[in-house]
Design a protein around this motif. Structure first.
Motif, PDB file in Angstrom:
ATOM      1  N   VAL A 301       0.845  -1.204   0.000  1.00  0.00           N
ATOM      2  CA  VAL A 301       0.000   0.000   0.000  1.00  0.00           C
ATOM      3  C   VAL A 301       0.876   1.248   0.000  1.00  0.00           C
ATOM      4  N   LEU A 302       1.938   1.226   0.824  1.00  0.00           N
ATOM      5  CA  LEU A 302       2.823   2.393   0.897  1.00  0.00           C
ATOM      6  C   LEU A 302       3.572   2.590  -0.418  1.00  0.00           C
ATOM      7  N   GLN A 303       3.984   1.486  -1.039  1.00  0.00           N
ATOM      8  CA  GLN A 303       4.678   1.604  -2.327  1.00  0.00           C
ATOM      9  C   GLN A 303       3.774   2.268  -3.358  1.00  0.00           C
ATOM     10  N   ARG A 304       2.521   1.828  -3.371  1.00  0.00           N
ATOM     11  CA  ARG A 304       1.531   2.415  -4.280  1.00  0.00           C
ATOM     12  C   ARG A 304       1.413   3.913  -4.066  1.00  0.00           C
ATOM     13  N   ASN A 305       1.514   4.332  -2.782  1.00  0.00           N
ATOM     14  CA  ASN A 305       1.353   5.745  -2.444  1.00  0.00           C
ATOM     15  C   ASN A 305       2.673   6.515  -2.462  1.00  0.00           C
ATOM     16  N   GLY A 306       3.759   5.823  -2.821  1.00  0.00           N
ATOM     17  CA  GLY A 306       5.058   6.489  -2.891  1.00  0.00           C
ATOM     18  C   GLY A 306       5.600   6.939  -1.542  1.00  0.00           C
ATOM     19  N   VAL A 307       5.265   6.220  -0.468  1.00  0.00           N
ATOM     20  CA  VAL A 307       5.781   6.570   0.862  1.00  0.00           C
ATOM     21  C   VAL A 307       6.802   5.521   1.286  1.00  0.00           C
ATOM     22  N   GLN A 308       8.010   5.953   1.592  1.00  0.00           N
ATOM     23  CA  GLN A 308       9.064   5.019   1.975  1.00  0.00           C
ATOM     24  C   GLN A 308       9.827   5.540   3.196  1.00  0.00           C
TER      25      GLN A 308
END
Ligand SMILES: [Zn+2]
Lengths: 313, 462
Positions: A301-308
């Protein structure tokens, strides 16, 4: 066993009586986040009623931009974060007024960099975490004074490397989770004394394998998550006995009805079910999706939202 | 049990009224609880008042709570009208049953702001809620908000009547009473739930907000808490408070400026105001001498700090020996030793260079390997010193402490207080003693962990 846990969560919302529902309505938005996140980690998210939940969240956004735990309740940072987390799981941030959410959070930052939980002004490092976690998910971190915010959180650091709710307050695993998560999201993990904090966190492991939140407290599945996630964030997860912790978490399951309790033999609830499953995921269980230690959300989900968020190695 | 909507309606209104009347009948109710009672007994109110205890029979809670809860939410959505009095009554009932219902506290905040409710009443209500739910975070949060309201109102009054001496005396009386009352509420909640984080962090907040740098208040806290922690050796939060007070007491700011009794007005004013200082001179119990210089005051106060550290270490040693195997006590030892170690370094620094910038050093950053940099080599003892100190834990001053102690030697002797020195080597001999005498495996484990901590965090094994 995972199917039983999913059945337990799916049935949870429908079977509650009036009294039980009323008692916990003040945190309903977080309750939904716990339920949906654990369902997603187990690959069962489609079983939940997406449209109903999104409509509910829309109805909980207030004029000021903040989001409340339920309809008719007052807005608060805690539930604003939960709502944004849920919308990320569903890829539907556009269903609320994002700009207003950002304005709400910006308005809660104080002169010393700290954050109030709502307009009444209570200060706590938990709220600093809620603020930056929400903004990170919205990609709007630049709207607040990050330097000041960092300064405040660091002023809550103690001699043992841990953090409390305010300057001078006792170190507490839940607050440590919030503060290490905060420093990860703001790119300031180098300010943590990872060896010292790692030491304190490891001392939370008891002979049962479970972790507690402070010295001489009982072990608990939710504290096990907060300690474990903090260790993961500061790159010291190998410092505890992972096999023993896994056994402890598994012993907290209800084998018949599904769900996890705080300790073996206690009554299960969605809160401990999420942290039980998330803990197992961090410990490397490959039947469960990888969980992000900072935001307690599925990594995909975070990858999809570009949050790392940062993690120390 | 009531069946129809209408019956429930009538019954609930009666119960809410009964609760309100109970408080009118007995304004000294000091505890609330639920009485286990599965069935209603006809024509009897489910609200029971026995002496100062208010009980609600369990059969009625199940429908009382959802009913008042939903009424308040409807009001909040402007779908139902409640007058101010009804709002006060309903939120009171609601919060005694479910004190984490944030919005209900917020409704009361609004009533307070427009003067319908009196702040004292909310301090009372939250105190009662805490007797049944001693951890309830929202209750503590509301309490802090109310205290802040009271404080800022009093401050406004104080500003208006600055020349009026009697008035300001009343203000400070009020502050002393509030402090006392908050300490009591915290102690009560701490007794009801062990290591009660919310209760203890409230106590810390109160000390920070209301007793800013007042050493008298700090010392009263330390002595009044002494017995409590001795009886609660597993309560990490209680010991944390002692650590914090020790830390706050050792800052030069705290010692030189505010040493007046708590009823003194200066508690409320910023610690930098001139009034503050003169007050310290005239009423000071810890600092004496009307025309003493700052330097003299500092020396006097550092004697006090020195004593404070020794008393704390002594208490900790006693408790560790009397109650083997408590992580809390060993954790306390780490913290106190850490503070002592840094105070000693700072103080030597201060004495030699008269550098007041270390006022801010009280929360300095933790260094993992104790790299001392250019500071005086505090732990540079020889092996011979160590052997000697292991042989006799006598009240002698070790070489490393001379710098600190020589300043106060005469005063210390005048008071007749023999002080054992706290050093790395005295800690190691304490550990040797434990390891020699104690067979409790937990105690040995904690002792070893402490030794490792001393070696890694404080550094340089002597
Ligand atoms: Zn728990």
């Amino acid at each position: 066993m995972l199917d039983k846990h999913a059945d337990y969560i799916a049935a949870y919302g429908s079977k509650k009586d009036d009294y039980e529902y009323t008692l916990s309505e003040y945190l309903r938005m977080s309750g939904i986040y716990w339920g949906l996140t654990v369902m997603d980690l187990m690959g069962h998210l489609p079983r939940m009623n997406r449209n109903e939940i999104i409509d509910f969240i829309k109805a909980c956004q207030h004029e000021c931009g903040g989001i409340s735990a339920s309809i008719g309740h007052d807005p608060h940072l805690l539930y604003t974060l939960s709502a944004v987390q849920i919308l990320c799981l569903y890829d539907s941030l556009e269903s609320i007024d994002v700009d207003k959410v950002v304005a709400y959070i910006v308005g809660l930052q104080q002169e010393d960099g700290s954050f109030a939980g709502d307009k009444w002004g209570e200060i706590d490092t938990r709220f600093s975490f809620c603020a930056v976690a929400t903004l990170a998910l919205l990609g709007k971190m630049d709207k607040i004074d990050v330097d000041k915010a960092v300064e405040f959180v660091l002023s809550c650091m103690n001699f043992d490397g841990g953090f409390g709710c305010r300057p001078g307050s006792e170190s507490h695993a839940g607050q440590i989770y919030c503060c290490t998560g905060f420093l990860s999201l703001t790119g300031q993990l180098h300010q943590v004394n990872a060896d010292l904090l790692g030491w304190w966190l490891c001392e939370r492991q008891l002979s049962s394998g479970g972790l507690n939140g402070r010295p001489e407290k009982l072990p608990d599945v939710c504290y096990s998550w907060w300690v474990l996630a903090s260790l993961k964030i500061i790159g010291r997860i190998d410092w505890i006995d992972k096999a023993k912790l896994r056994r402890f978490i598994l012993a907290c399951q209800d084998d018949e009805m599904g769900g996890f309790a705080d300790r073996p033999g206690d009554v299960v609830d969605p809160f401990h079910t999420l942290f039980g499953i998330a803990g197992l995921s961090l410990l490397g269980d490959d039947q469960i999706k990888p969980v992000n230690p900072v935001l307690c959300m599925p990594e995909d989900v975070l990858q999809r939202n570009g949050v790392q968020p940062d993690i120390l190695s | 049990m009531a069946e129809s909507e209408e019956e429930v309606n009538v019954l609930v209104q009666r119960v809410v009224k009964d609760i309100t009347n109970a408080f009118k009948r007995n304004p000294n109710i000091d505890e609330i609880g639920v009485i286990q009672c599965p069935e209603a007994r006809c024509n009897r109110s489910p609200i029971v008042l026995v002496e100062n205890k208010l009980g609600v029979e369990s059969w009625c809670v199940k429908f009382l709570l959802p009913y008042v809860h939903n009424k308040l939410l409807l009001y909040r959505q402007r779908k139902y009208w409640l007058d101010r009095e009804a709002l006060g009554d309903i939120t009171c009932t609601l919060l005694l049953l479910n004190p984490d219902f944030t919005t209900a506290w917020n409704v009361r905040k609004e009533l307070l702001q427009c003067g319908v409710l009196h702040p004292e009443k909310d301090l009372y209500l939250s105190k009662l809620a805490l007797t049944r739910f001693p951890k309830s975070p929202e209750t503590w949060i509301h309490r802090r908000w109310v205290l802040q309201q009271i404080q800022s109102r009093k401050q406004e009054q104080g500003d208006a009547a600055q020349v009026d001496g009697e008035r300001s005396h009343q203000l400070s009386d009020h502050l002393a009473r509030t402090l006392h009352q908050e300490m009591k509420v915290c102690s009560n909640a701490a007794g009801r739930y062990p290591s009660n984080y919310n209760a203890w962090s409230h106590r810390i907040w109160v000390l920070q907000q209301m007793a800013k740098g007042n050493v008298k208040v700090f010392h009263d806290e330390l002595s009044s808490m002494r017995l409590w922690v001795s009886m609660h050796v597993s309560d990490h939060s209680g010991f944390h408070l002692r650590e914090l007070i020790t830390e706050l007491s050792k800052t030069p700011a705290a010692n030189t400026i505010t040493t007046c009794p708590s009823q003194c007005q200066s508690v409320a004013t910023p610690s930098t105001s001139p009034h503050h200082h003169s007050c310290a001179r005239s009423n000071g119990q810890l600092s004496r001498g009307d025309n003493g210089t700052d330097e003299e005051e500092r020396q006097l106060s550092s004697t006090t700090v020195l004593q404070l550290f020794h008393q704390e270490m002594e208490l900790c040693s006693d408790l560790i020996q009397s109650y083997p195997g408590h992580e809390t006590l060993w954790s306390h030892r780490r913290h106190v030793f850490y503070l002592w170690h840094h105070w000693k370094r700072e103080h030597q620094h201060l004495s030699s260079s008269d550098n007041s910038s270390s006022v801010n050093g009280n929360r300095q950053k933790v260094e993992s390997h104790g790299g001392d940099g250019g500071l005086p080599k505090v732990n540079g003892e020889s092996c011979a010193d160590q052997v000697e100190s292991q042989k006799e834990r006598s009240p002698t001053v070790e070489p490393m402490d001379v710098d600190v102690l020589s300043l106060h030697d005469s005063k210390r002797l005048k008071r007749g207080v023999p002080l054992l020195s706290i050093t790395l080597s005295s800690e190691h001999s304490f550990l040797d003693e434990i390891m020699d005498r104690c067979s409790n495996p937990e105690q040995r484990r904690f002792a070893l962990a402490y030794e490792k901590w001393l070696d890694t965090v404080i550094g340089q094994r002597p």
